[in-house]
Write an enzyme that holds these catalytic residues in place. Structure first.
Site, PDB file in Angstrom:
ATOM      1  N   CYS A   1       6.324  -3.483  16.547  1.00  0.00           N
ATOM      2  CA  CYS A   1       4.959  -3.853  16.178  1.00  0.00           C
ATOM      3  C   CYS A   1       4.604  -5.216  16.775  1.00  0.00           C
ATOM      4  CB  CYS A   1       4.816  -3.904  14.674  1.00  0.00           C
ATOM      5  SG  CYS A   1       6.128  -4.821  13.881  1.00  0.00           S
TER       6      CYS A   1
ATOM      7  N   GLU B   1      -2.907  -0.408  21.122  1.00  0.00           N
ATOM      8  CA  GLU B   1      -1.444  -0.447  21.015  1.00  0.00           C
ATOM      9  C   GLU B   1      -0.864   0.724  21.801  1.00  0.00           C
ATOM     10  OE1 GLU B   1       0.452   0.564  17.208  1.00  0.00           O
ATOM     11  OE2 GLU B   1       1.627  -1.268  17.449  1.00  0.00           O
TER      12      GLU B   1
ATOM     13  N   VAL C   1      -3.013   5.655   9.943  1.00  0.00           N
ATOM     14  CA  VAL C   1      -2.476   6.156   8.674  1.00  0.00           C
ATOM     15  C   VAL C   1      -2.685   5.113   7.572  1.00  0.00           C
ATOM     16  CG1 VAL C   1      -0.381   6.880   7.465  1.00  0.00           C
ATOM     17  CG2 VAL C   1      -0.824   7.710   9.771  1.00  0.00           C
ATOM     18  N   GLY C   2      -2.493   3.831   7.926  1.00  0.00           N
ATOM     19  CA  GLY C   2      -2.686   2.767   6.937  1.00  0.00           C
ATOM     20  C   GLY C   2      -4.096   2.773   6.366  1.00  0.00           C
TER      21      GLY C   2
ATOM     22  N   GLY D   1       3.378   1.117   9.257  1.00  0.00           N
ATOM     23  CA  GLY D   1       3.165   2.202  10.207  1.00  0.00           C
ATOM     24  C   GLY D   1       1.889   1.957  10.980  1.00  0.00           C
ATOM     25  N   SER D   2       1.287   3.031  11.448  1.00  0.00           N
ATOM     26  CA  SER D   2       0.119   2.897  12.325  1.00  0.00           C
ATOM     27  C   SER D   2      -1.126   2.491  11.526  1.00  0.00           C
ATOM     28  CB  SER D   2      -0.139   4.224  13.030  1.00  0.00           C
ATOM     29  OG  SER D   2      -0.388   5.231  12.072  1.00  0.00           O
TER      30      SER D   2
ATOM     31  N   LYS E   1      10.372   6.697   1.182  1.00  0.00           N
ATOM     32  CA  LYS E   1      10.277   7.800   2.153  1.00  0.00           C
ATOM     33  C   LYS E   1      10.398   7.229   3.564  1.00  0.00           C
ATOM     34  CE  LYS E   1       7.165   9.655   4.724  1.00  0.00           C
ATOM     35  NZ  LYS E   1       7.962  10.099   5.863  1.00  0.00           N
TER      36      LYS E   1
ATOM     37  N   GLU F   1       1.329  -2.960   6.607  1.00  0.00           N
ATOM     38  CA  GLU F   1       1.755  -3.630   7.840  1.00  0.00           C
ATOM     39  C   GLU F   1       1.564  -2.621   8.957  1.00  0.00           C
ATOM     40  OE1 GLU F   1       2.456  -6.653   8.146  1.00  0.00           O
ATOM     41  OE2 GLU F   1       2.860  -7.251   6.091  1.00  0.00           O
TER      42      GLU F   1
HETATM   43  P1  NAD Z   1       3.052   6.369  11.352  1.00  0.00           P
HETATM   44  O1  NAD Z   1       1.846   5.710  10.774  1.00  0.00           O
HETATM   45  O2  NAD Z   1       2.883   7.608  12.109  1.00  0.00           O
HETATM   46  O3  NAD Z   1       4.117   6.698  10.195  1.00  0.00           O
HETATM   47  C1  NAD Z   1       4.605   5.699   9.323  1.00  0.00           C
HETATM   48  C2  NAD Z   1       5.091   6.375   8.051  1.00  0.00           C
HETATM   49  O4  NAD Z   1       3.965   6.932   7.377  1.00  0.00           O
HETATM   50  C3  NAD Z   1       6.053   7.521   8.281  1.00  0.00           C
HETATM   51  O5  NAD Z   1       7.042   7.536   7.281  1.00  0.00           O
HETATM   52  C4  NAD Z   1       5.152   8.741   8.164  1.00  0.00           C
HETATM   53  O6  NAD Z   1       5.844   9.916   7.796  1.00  0.00           O
HETATM   54  C5  NAD Z   1       4.212   8.293   7.064  1.00  0.00           C
HETATM   55  N1  NAD Z   1       2.918   8.991   7.023  1.00  0.00           N
HETATM   56  C6  NAD Z   1       2.272   9.606   8.042  1.00  0.00           C
HETATM   57  N2  NAD Z   1       1.102  10.126   7.585  1.00  0.00           N
HETATM   58  C7  NAD Z   1       1.013   9.824   6.277  1.00  0.00           C
HETATM   59  C8  NAD Z   1       0.039  10.074   5.273  1.00  0.00           C
HETATM   60  N3  NAD Z   1      -1.094  10.740   5.534  1.00  0.00           N
HETATM   61  N4  NAD Z   1       0.258   9.612   4.030  1.00  0.00           N
HETATM   62  C9  NAD Z   1       1.376   8.913   3.742  1.00  0.00           C
HETATM   63  N5  NAD Z   1       2.343   8.660   4.653  1.00  0.00           N
HETATM   64  C10 NAD Z   1       2.167   9.096   5.913  1.00  0.00           C
HETATM   65  O7  NAD Z   1       3.791   5.240  12.220  1.00  0.00           O
HETATM   66  P2  NAD Z   1       5.110   5.360  13.103  1.00  0.00           P
HETATM   67  O8  NAD Z   1       4.813   6.149  14.321  1.00  0.00           O
HETATM   68  O9  NAD Z   1       6.247   5.810  12.249  1.00  0.00           O
HETATM   69  O10 NAD Z   1       5.379   3.840  13.480  1.00  0.00           O
HETATM   70  C11 NAD Z   1       4.742   3.198  14.527  1.00  0.00           C
HETATM   71  C12 NAD Z   1       3.620   2.323  14.027  1.00  0.00           C
HETATM   72  O11 NAD Z   1       4.116   1.431  13.027  1.00  0.00           O
HETATM   73  C13 NAD Z   1       3.038   1.424  15.101  1.00  0.00           C
HETATM   74  O12 NAD Z   1       1.649   1.419  15.005  1.00  0.00           O
HETATM   75  C14 NAD Z   1       3.620   0.055  14.777  1.00  0.00           C
HETATM   76  O13 NAD Z   1       2.862  -1.023  15.239  1.00  0.00           O
HETATM   77  C15 NAD Z   1       3.665   0.118  13.304  1.00  0.00           C
HETATM   78  N6  NAD Z   1       4.608  -0.869  12.771  1.00  0.00           N
HETATM   79  C16 NAD Z   1       4.084  -1.992  12.174  1.00  0.00           C
HETATM   80  C17 NAD Z   1       4.940  -2.960  11.704  1.00  0.00           C
HETATM   81  C18 NAD Z   1       4.402  -4.196  11.040  1.00  0.00           C
HETATM   82  O14 NAD Z   1       5.133  -4.861  10.324  1.00  0.00           O
HETATM   83  N7  NAD Z   1       3.140  -4.556  11.248  1.00  0.00           N
HETATM   84  C19 NAD Z   1       6.328  -2.806  11.837  1.00  0.00           C
HETATM   85  C20 NAD Z   1       6.804  -1.658  12.458  1.00  0.00           C
HETATM   86  C21 NAD Z   1       5.939  -0.685  12.908  1.00  0.00           C
END
Ligand code: NAD
Length: 535
Positions: free
Chosen positions: A324, A425, A272-273, A268-269, A215, A290
């Site tokens: 990130c 961040e 959410v993680g 992602g964030s 996804k 991550e």
């Molecule tokens: P986000 O957490 O908003 O979304 C990431 C993904 O999770 C998206 O596909 C989103 O649709 C999905 N998502 C959102 N809510 C969810 C839920 N409740 N259950 C399951 N999936 C869900 O992050 P973003 O805004 O897309 O990306 C930015 C963030 O990602 C920043 O915090 C950045 O630091 C981080 N990031 C980390 C790395 C790494 O390797 N550490 C790399 C790139 C980005």
């Protein structure tokens, strides 16, 4: 390539090329006068489930807009839900027995072909990537290249993926370990690396014999559709990788809870993680996270300041700070603070903003309006907490920038370690300069956040460099290089609130996508009791 994918993409390519020609913008986007509905009809992307292009059963769709020009609709995508996740998991489960039985070197041949086709299409994919996500074209090419590198690396692992063969305590007995795939893996990805991050996850997962449901983020789902086409063309069997587009709540959360998915790989964030980790914990589901970062570059008094300056500019403002690993803090020794800061302000103020498809542009837009508001909010907070703004600090306007989500590259100094702009961040083109008196203080300030992804130190002192490598709490430390620029043959990931102990890339990623099994073969013909019988 399957017929339906071929006709779909060929039709789109012909249409888009025609429209591009009509528009007179060369490789720029479709800009003829059409209603939004007409554009949606021309750019209807689909889920890919068991090799078939499918709609959401709800019939609902969402739009993907170019962040550099909000009048440019990249395409529309199915707003999928539980039904599509179920179908994709079923397809991945059906494909699993055949795929895992295929010997890993044969799987590697397919993944190698994927890398070659991606290399042939690198420019086409990079153009779409910049159009949907905004990063400048040189970085978009790098994003695709990282996918190609991962394909070649993972393909080679098809002839490695070593286990251990070890001596055992008894005579006429052998001991070794093998890796087994987990099954169906769910992958949830962010928008900031639309190609690199999905490929980091997909290629090692399928090399290990797993099948996949992916996804992508709703802000950047188009690039990965090209990857699905490449996978099909390279001969990947149907159902091994399935694509479902839609929101985090309607698709991502359903994947996390789905009993047919054995592992979740999330980038992602941190917020959410943390939710995903809690759910996976309850379900005893393997999960790799991550997440966010608050990366810092240390500049010592003996540093090559020219080099440190180039590193700071690239690390802080590459991808408009939306990495990130972005350099969100500059920790500078007081002896070089003035000289460094003056030059940094001068260079930052000269960075050119614009549509990333223009090769002369340094900094592209933020991903969407909400992200620009978030960045503006952090800047206001920095001001109110007493930091001094040196440049930037507002949305960029004029010269066509009003059409996109541009924000001026922004520098703060007089920042204290406990201020929110030094702790949280921001994910935008904003960097905080913090002054220190010593290496010990620099490392303490660097370590003083809840994150731990990337870090950097500029110094000519080898002892100081080794001390930093040892003491910095982060998954990555660069010496005399910026905080960005990871390569796929080394582990990638972070500590503290950035990760949960797993790593992507390198051979270490196979520890996530496989289960270890230990095998004992007793060929003595009698019962031999470990730890009890003496030989
Ligand atoms: P986000 O957490 O908003 O979304 C990431 C993904 O999770 C998206 O596909 C989103 O649709 C999905 N998502 C959102 N809510 C969810 C839920 N409740 N259950 C399951 N999936 C869900 O992050 P973003 O805004 O897309 O990306 C930015 C963030 O990602 C920043 O915090 C950045 O630091 C981080 N990031 C980390 C790395 C790494 O390797 N550490 C790399 C790139 C980005």
């Amino acid at each position: 390539m399957r017929p339906q994918l071929f006709w779909f993409t060929t039709g789109l390519n012909i249409l888009e090329n025609l429209l591009r020609c009509c528009s007179g913008f060369g490789t720029l986007s479709v800009r003829v006068d059409r209603t939004a509905d007409e554009q949606i009809m021309e750019h209807r992307y689909h889920n890919v489930i068991n090799g078939q292009l499918t709609e959401a059963t709800s019939g609902r769709r969402f739009n993907n807009i170019n962040p550099a020009d909000t009048t440019d609709l990249v395409g529309s995508f199915p707003a999928s839900g539980e039904a599509e996740v179920n179908a994709a998991v079923d397809a991945a489960a059906d494909a699993l027995p055949g795929w895992r039985k295929l010997p890993a070197p044969r799987r590697g041949e397919i993944v190698f072909r994927v890398g070659r086709i991606m290399a042939d299409r690198k420019e086409q994919i990079a153009q779409l990537l910049t159009r949907e996500m905004g990063k400048v074209i040189a970085e978009a090419r790098g994003d695709v290249q990282e996918g190609i590198d991962t394909a070649y690396y993972a393909a080679g692992e098809g002839r490695r993926m070593f286990g251990d063969t070890v001596p055992v305590e008894m005579p006429n007995k052998a001991g070794f370990s093998i890796r087994r795939p987990i099954g169906v893996c769910g992958m949830i990805t962010p928008w900031n690396f639309p190609m690199a991050i999905p490929t980091w996850k997909i290629f090692p997962a399928i090399m290990a014999g797993n099948t996949v449901v992916l996804k992508p983020a709703t802000d950047a789902p188009a690039t990965v559709t090209q990857l699905l086409e490449v996978l099909a063309e390279a001969g990947l069997p149907e159902g091994v990788v399935n694509l479902v587009t839609g929101s985090g709540a309607a698709v991502g959360d359903v994947m996390v809870r789905h009993p047919g998915i054995g592992a979740i790989s999330f980038t992602g964030s941190s917020a959410v993680g943390a939710e995903i980790a809690a759910t996976c914990g309850q379900l005893h589901k393997r999960v790799s996270l991550e997440m966010g970062g608050k990366n810092a570059q240390i500049v010592m008094d003996d540093a090559d300041l020219d080099l440190a300056l180039e590193g700071a500019l690239w690390g802080a403002f590459g991808t408009a700070g939306q990495r990130c690993t972005a350099t969100s803090r500059l920790i500078v020794h007081k002896k070089v603070l003035l000289a460094f800061t003056d030059r940094l302000v001068e260079r930052t103020s000269r960075l050119k903003l614009g549509d990333g498809r223009d090769e002369s542009v340094d900094v592209g837009p933020l991903i969407n309006a909400a992200q620009r508001e978030t960045v503006a909010g952090w800047v206001d907070r920095g001001r109110s907490e007493g930091a001094r703004m040196l440049c930037g600090g507002k949305p960029a306007a004029g010269n066509g920038l009003d059409k996109g989500h541009f924000y001026e590259p922004t520098l703060f100094d007089c920042v204290e370690p406990d201020m929110s702009i030094a702790q949280e961040e921001i994910f935008g083109p904003v960097t905080a300069i913090l002054a220190v008196d010593s290496l010990d203080e620099a490392i303490a300030v660097l370590n003083g956040t809840r994150y731990g992804l990337s870090s950097s130190i500029y110094t000519r002192n080898v002892n100081g460099a080794f001390k930093a490598m040892e003491e910095i709490e982060a998954g990555i430390t660069y010496v005399n290089g910026p905080t960005i620029g990871a390569e796929v043959q080394l582990p990638f990931g972070g500590v503290k609130a950035t990760g949960n102990g797993h790593r992507e890339a390198s051979h270490t990623v196979f520890d996530f996508y496989t289960e270890w099994k230990s095998v004992y073969v007793d060929y003595s013909g009698k019962l031999q009791r470990a730890q009890i019988d003496e030989t």
